[in-house]
Design an enzyme around this catalytic site. Structure first.
Site, PDB file in Angstrom:
ATOM      1  CE  LYS A 180      -0.723  -0.174   4.953  1.00 42.78           C
ATOM      2  NZ  LYS A 180       0.681   0.197   5.178  1.00 42.78           N
ATOM      3  NE  ARG A 222       9.202  -4.484   3.863  1.00 38.83           N
ATOM      4  CZ  ARG A 222       8.029  -3.901   4.170  1.00 38.83           C
ATOM      5  NH1 ARG A 222       7.302  -3.362   3.219  1.00 38.83           N
ATOM      6  NH2 ARG A 222       7.592  -3.889   5.400  1.00 38.83           N
ATOM      7  NE  ARG A 246       9.877  -1.507   7.655  1.00 39.12           N
ATOM      8  CZ  ARG A 246       8.615  -1.270   7.314  1.00 39.12           C
ATOM      9  NH1 ARG A 246       8.344  -0.706   6.153  1.00 39.12           N
ATOM     10  NH2 ARG A 246       7.626  -1.608   8.114  1.00 39.12           N
ATOM     11  NE  ARG A 251       5.511  -5.125  10.496  1.00 38.24           N
ATOM     12  CZ  ARG A 251       6.333  -5.331   9.464  1.00 38.24           C
ATOM     13  NH1 ARG A 251       7.378  -6.113   9.598  1.00 38.24           N
ATOM     14  NH2 ARG A 251       6.090  -4.755   8.320  1.00 38.24           N
ATOM     15  NE  ARG A 262      -0.627  -0.224  10.952  1.00 38.45           N
ATOM     16  CZ  ARG A 262       0.262   0.157  10.033  1.00 38.45           C
ATOM     17  NH1 ARG A 262       0.393   1.424   9.726  1.00 38.45           N
ATOM     18  NH2 ARG A 262       0.993  -0.726   9.440  1.00 38.45           N
TER      19      ARG A 262
HETATM   20  P1  ADP Z   1       3.711  -2.050   7.630  1.00 32.97           P
HETATM   21  O1  ADP Z   1       2.407  -1.711   6.994  1.00 32.97           O
HETATM   22  O2  ADP Z   1       4.598  -2.878   6.744  1.00 32.97           O
HETATM   23  O3  ADP Z   1       3.611  -2.597   9.027  1.00 32.97           O
HETATM   24  P2  ADP Z   1       4.275   0.763   8.233  1.00 32.97           P
HETATM   25  O4  ADP Z   1       5.447   1.504   7.737  1.00 32.97           O
HETATM   26  O5  ADP Z   1       2.944   1.222   7.814  1.00 32.97           O
HETATM   27  O6  ADP Z   1       4.568  -0.711   7.746  1.00 32.97           O
HETATM   28  O7  ADP Z   1       4.303   0.682   9.841  1.00 32.97           O
HETATM   29  C1  ADP Z   1       5.439   0.247  10.543  1.00 32.97           C
HETATM   30  C2  ADP Z   1       5.167   0.282  12.050  1.00 32.97           C
HETATM   31  O8  ADP Z   1       4.911   1.633  12.476  1.00 32.97           O
HETATM   32  C3  ADP Z   1       3.945  -0.500  12.538  1.00 32.97           C
HETATM   33  O9  ADP Z   1       4.216  -1.873  12.740  1.00 32.97           O
HETATM   34  C4  ADP Z   1       3.647   0.231  13.866  1.00 32.97           C
HETATM   35  O10 ADP Z   1       4.534  -0.152  14.892  1.00 32.97           O
HETATM   36  C5  ADP Z   1       3.931   1.672  13.520  1.00 32.97           C
HETATM   37  N1  ADP Z   1       2.718   2.361  13.017  1.00 32.97           N
HETATM   38  C6  ADP Z   1       2.506   2.811  11.758  1.00 32.97           C
HETATM   39  N2  ADP Z   1       1.295   3.372  11.639  1.00 32.97           N
HETATM   40  C7  ADP Z   1       0.701   3.266  12.844  1.00 32.97           C
HETATM   41  C8  ADP Z   1      -0.567   3.635  13.374  1.00 32.97           C
HETATM   42  N3  ADP Z   1      -1.495   4.217  12.615  1.00 32.97           N
HETATM   43  N4  ADP Z   1      -0.828   3.353  14.683  1.00 32.97           N
HETATM   44  C9  ADP Z   1       0.085   2.783  15.458  1.00 32.97           C
HETATM   45  N5  ADP Z   1       1.288   2.384  15.032  1.00 32.97           N
HETATM   46  C10 ADP Z   1       1.608   2.617  13.732  1.00 32.97           C
END
Ligand code: ADP
Length: 197
Positions: free
Chosen positions: A15, A129, A135, A146, A90
């Site tokens: 996404k 990845r 990462r 996750r 989220r």
């Molecule tokens: P992915 O979708 O691959 O998990 P993201 O870059 O969107 O990657 O998010 C990485 C991490 O950042 C999440 O696992 C979480 O710990 C934190 N995070 C991102 N967006 C949110 C959110 N809206 N609420 C809480 N934690 C978030």
């Protein structure tokens, strides 16, 4: 006033990359909470240090921290510019907070796009990845966590928006360019519906 779009999808669904393509084509703005957290972590700000404790474990950063960060970012975006929210909201609490925040800034959500990818495919992509990008949250244990956290906490957000009736599910498996086309069509149809010319 252009309405905003919310992009949802499990970790590894692509996404972020797809949101980036879509905003670049249209001159919109992408608001990715994952990118904002990583930026804070890189700069070692206080928020970054707080976030790192959760991100590295594959857990969600507490809602009040996340919502506070989104509010700060919203201040910088002109009302006339459409936003694609990527990775936010989220949790159901974040979705409710977003409705309040957008009203505060004179904005609204026009539609929600869910990028759908089966779990086995997500596991395969994230493991690949992990090897390529390093990462800190792409380790085998954290990847599974996750995906579980997504199912438990974020699936209900899809239902939250589904009840309001403006969600489109897009198949996230296939050639990247084709997925972009499907997403572009979904976005255009949502925007047309929200604002019939
Ligand atoms: P992915 O979708 O691959 O998990 P993201 O870059 O969107 O990657 O998010 C990485 C991490 O950042 C999440 O696992 C979480 O710990 C934190 N995070 C991102 N967006 C949110 C959110 N809206 N609420 C809480 N934690 C978030």
């Amino acid at each position: 006033m252009p309405g905003d779009l919310v992009f949802m999808g499990p970790p590894g669904s692509g996404k972020g990359t797809q949101a980036q393509t879509l905003v670049r084509e249209h001159g919109w703005v992408q608001l990715s909470t994952g990118d904002l957290f990583r930026d804070h972590m890189r700069r070692e700000t206080e928020l970054g240090r707080t976030a790192k404790r959760y991100v590295d474990r594959g857990e969600y950063v507490p809602d009040e921290v996340t919502v506070g960060m989104v509010r700060e970012r919203l201040r910088e975006i002109p009302t006339g510019t459409r936003i694609v929210f990527d990775g936010f909201p989220r949790t159901v609490a974040q979705a409710e907070a977003l409705d309040r925040l957008l009203a505060e800034f004179g904005r609204k959500v026009d539609g929600v796009i869910l990028l759908d990818v089966p779990r086995e495919e997500l596991l395969a992509r994230l493991t690949k990845r992990a090897k390529e990008q390093g990462r800190s949250d792409d380790t085998p244990e954290v990847i599974g966590k996750r995906l579980d956290v997504y199912e438990r906490q974020t699936r209900p957000v899809v239902d939250h928006y589904g009840r309001k009736g403006h969600v489109r599910t897009v198949d996230g498996v296939g050639p990247v360019g084709e997925i972009s086309t499907r997403l572009r069509r979904a976005a255009e149809s949502l925007l047309r519906e929200a604002d019939p010319a």
